[in-house]
Design a protein around this motif. Sequence first.
Motif, short mmCIF file in Angstrom:
data_model
loop_
_atom_site.label_atom_id
_atom_site.label_comp_id
_atom_site.label_asym_id
_atom_site.label_seq_id
_atom_site.Cartn_x
_atom_site.Cartn_y
_atom_site.Cartn_z
N GLY B 520 0.79 -1.22 0.00
CA GLY B 520 0.00 0.00 0.00
C GLY B 520 0.82 1.27 0.00
N ARG B 521 2.13 1.18 0.14
CA ARG B 521 2.96 2.39 0.15
C ARG B 521 3.59 2.55 -1.23
NH1 ARG B 521 6.99 2.40 5.05
NH2 ARG B 521 7.07 0.15 4.73
N ARG B 522 3.67 3.83 -1.68
CA ARG B 522 4.26 4.06 -2.98
C ARG B 522 5.79 4.03 -2.88
NH1 ARG B 522 2.48 9.32 -5.84
NH2 ARG B 522 4.18 10.18 -4.63
N VAL B 523 6.43 3.35 -3.83
CA VAL B 523 7.90 3.27 -3.86
C VAL B 523 8.37 3.84 -5.18
CG1 VAL B 523 9.90 1.77 -3.57
CG2 VAL B 523 7.71 1.09 -2.61
N ARG B 524 9.31 4.76 -5.13
CA ARG B 524 9.82 5.35 -6.36
C ARG B 524 11.35 5.24 -6.42
NH1 ARG B 524 6.67 10.95 -7.82
NH2 ARG B 524 4.99 9.98 -9.01
N LEU B 525 11.84 4.88 -7.62
CA LEU B 525 13.29 4.85 -7.86
C LEU B 525 13.55 5.73 -9.07
CD1 LEU B 525 16.20 3.56 -7.63
CD2 LEU B 525 15.36 1.79 -9.17
N GLY B 526 14.35 6.78 -8.88
CA GLY B 526 14.58 7.65 -10.04
C GLY B 526 15.27 8.94 -9.64
N ARG B 527 15.04 9.97 -10.49
CA ARG B 527 15.69 11.26 -10.23
C ARG B 527 15.24 11.84 -8.91
NH1 ARG B 527 17.96 14.01 -13.84
NH2 ARG B 527 18.60 12.61 -15.48
N ALA B 528 16.15 12.54 -8.26
CA ALA B 528 15.89 13.06 -6.91
C ALA B 528 14.64 13.92 -6.86
CB ALA B 528 17.11 13.86 -6.44
N GLY B 529 14.49 14.83 -7.82
CA GLY B 529 13.35 15.74 -7.82
C GLY B 529 12.03 14.99 -7.93
N TRP B 530 12.02 13.92 -8.67
CA TRP B 530 10.78 13.19 -8.94
C TRP B 530 10.36 12.36 -7.72
CZ3 TRP B 530 10.19 7.74 -10.30
CH2 TRP B 530 8.90 7.42 -10.78
N VAL B 531 11.33 11.76 -7.00
CA VAL B 531 10.96 10.95 -5.84
C VAL B 531 10.60 11.83 -4.65
CG1 VAL B 531 12.42 9.05 -6.59
CG2 VAL B 531 13.30 10.65 -4.90
N GLY B 532 10.78 13.14 -4.76
CA GLY B 532 10.39 14.05 -3.70
C GLY B 532 11.51 14.35 -2.73
N ALA B 533 12.71 14.54 -3.27
CA ALA B 533 13.84 14.85 -2.39
C ALA B 533 14.62 16.02 -2.96
CB ALA B 533 14.73 13.63 -2.24
N GLN B 534 15.50 16.59 -2.13
CA GLN B 534 16.40 17.65 -2.59
C GLN B 534 17.61 17.02 -3.27
OE1 GLN B 534 15.73 21.02 -2.06
NE2 GLN B 534 13.73 20.28 -1.34
N GLY B 535 18.33 17.83 -3.99
CA GLY B 535 19.61 17.37 -4.55
C GLY B 535 19.45 16.77 -5.92
#
Lengths: 52, 724
Positions: B520-535
């Motif tokens: 039930g939790r969303r998992v993302r692997l990819g560019r920093a901006g897209w997964v919701g992180a800085q950098g």
Amino acid sequence: MNVLAILIPVSLGLGLLGLLSFWWTLRERQYDDPEGDRHRILTDEYDDHPKD
Amino acid sequence: MAYAEQPGPAACPGCLMAPQIARTARKARAEGGEEVQLSLPGIHCASCISGVERGLMDLSGVRDVRVNLTRKRATVRVDADVETAQLVSHLARLGFEAQPLDSATLSSGESDRAARELLMRLGVAGFAMMNVMLLSVAVWSGAADATRDLFHWISAAIAIPTVAFAGQPFFRSGLGALRGGRLNMDVPISLAILLAVGMSVYETANHGDHAYFDAALSLTFFLLAGRYLDQRMRGVARSAAAELAALEVPVALRIGEAGPEGVRVAEVAVGDLLILRPGARVPVDGVVTDGASEIDRAFLTGETDPVAVAPGAALRAGEVNLTGVLTLRAEAVGEDTVLHALADLVSVAEEAKSRYSTLADRAARLYAPAVHLLALAGFVVWLGIAGDVRVALQVAVALLIITCPCALGLAVPAVSTVASGLLFRRGLLVKHGTALERLAEVDCVVFDKTGTLTLGDPVLAAPEALPREAMAAAVALAQGSDHPRSRAIAAAAQPLDLPDIRLTEVTEVPGHGVEGFWEGRRVRLGRAGWVGAQGSGTMIAIEGAPPVALEFRDRLRPGAKALLSALDLPVMLLSGDAEGPVRALARDLGIDDWQAEMLPEDKARVLERLSAEGRKVLMVGDGLNDVGALAMAHVSIAPASALEAARVAADVVLVSPDLGRVADALRVGRVARRRILENFAVAGLYNAIAIPVAFAGLATPLGAAIAMSTSSIVVSLNALRTRI
């Protein structure tokens, strides 16, 4: 020295024979793949239907 | 030495007609059909030959197969409806690696013909030399009067037509040089041969006892041998280089009226819409009109981080599409692409390289005038002493024959043939005639990073240090994707014993990454901006947990470490990549002198500065950003995986995947240079002894024949000592 009349044509003829056979090998493209021909002669598979 | 191939009539009817007859006969037997050339890099033995030939003959539609082991190539004659891909996949099933070659790029007919012509001339000269030598032995052992005259006349009958036929390459090149107001090696050669024959005929007619027919013929024979070696070496290098070019059959997918169609890149026009699949290389410069993806620019800029592209982004030929399907509108094709703009740079550098004067050139420049002056001096001095034109002419001809650069003509080609054959077997292709000599002078080596010292495919750094849960999720996501970084994650996971995570609804979002759901939790692997992180960089984020950054390193090319520790020259690293990865690599390899974030012009400028300082730089690089530097360097090496532009600019192509071979190239270059100098020393010593003898009028035809053959054989044997 009359033997020269025979020997000189004979030696020239033998030399020419060598030159002609060299020309023949060149014509038959026998120098195109020396590496392959070296191995082909050792192959133990026989071609039962040669093309020529 | 000016060993230019002279265009001209074929040497003999056999050279021209025979292959044609053979070809026509073979064509008639195969009754038309199409000819396909395949490159077979892996074949090496008798059973490989029969395996390929029999295997292909089993396919329906194949009419004739002939494997050439020397060139590692197969010529297949097939029906028009047989696809080349079928042949390749059939061979792959049989265990033979095969690649189709573009037969349009592959036209070695002209150089083949030149080599056959030279071989024919060599054969004729050899035959005539042996016969005249036999006759001469009788004269040397004391034949006199009528017998000697008879033998001389027979020798003349053999020698005159032979010289007229076999000496043509020298006469043509010598005449060409004289017309241009220059002197080359072929001028004294032609003069010596012609004068020797002319004077011998005159002597024979006057019942003289010195005739130089044997010397004129052995001169022709040994010099032709040198020229044949030279021609064959160039032929091998050229055909291998043409094969590299022919391996890339450039095809683009164009959207036509009837859907996508494969067309040759040369046929793409400005404004055409092209489809670019994941993994494909951008064929022409253009603008993205549809789709989103990531682009690997490593070849152009050396950057290892992929770049995201969306409609409106500009693409340049040579970049690689990674994840999504793109539609591209062609903006610049053929000669207008950035790739081709570099060609100008290369041709300027080519010109500089062609001005490089080889050891042989320098020797010839000293030698040719010296020989003529010496012969003239001999003539004048003897005219003064004896007052007899005939005696003076005899001495002058003897001097010309004795000093004729027989050993000199063999000294360089024999060594180059042995050395480039040695390098060829070790996976290095010497493309440029003077590259070996320039390699010997190298005193500084400059490397590119991406694609040269490294392979350009990423490895996950320190996978065991990452949180196990995040790593397991990343592996599960990565398995479905073909992105190089996904593959690296999957590969890194294998030795780690990770919990099995089941994901649902895994989808790849081109240009961004992969996402799925885990409990039930969303998992993302990819560019920093897209997964919701800085950098920046690649991250894995599980909903509700902090994102984890994944660090990637570039995989080292095999042999890179060994090469760097074996090199005893100053080494520099110039890279277009960001500072972090370059610093890490330089530390790993122990390179102190490195520069990052370099633009292509910066690299070329560094090379220019080094050469202005008098350094002889060896540049090793593969990307488009290296082309300028490759062309600017004293000598350059590009790996076979490089873009065509880089391979064209480089003097040597590294076919083997092992970078350690670069050290071999340097070593062989140095050994070859030493052998050439030794050979010159041998030739010089021989002249130092022979010239005074000839000048004193003591040279006999027997002495000339022995001295000439000995020096030629010594020089050839010395060339064979070229080993690593």
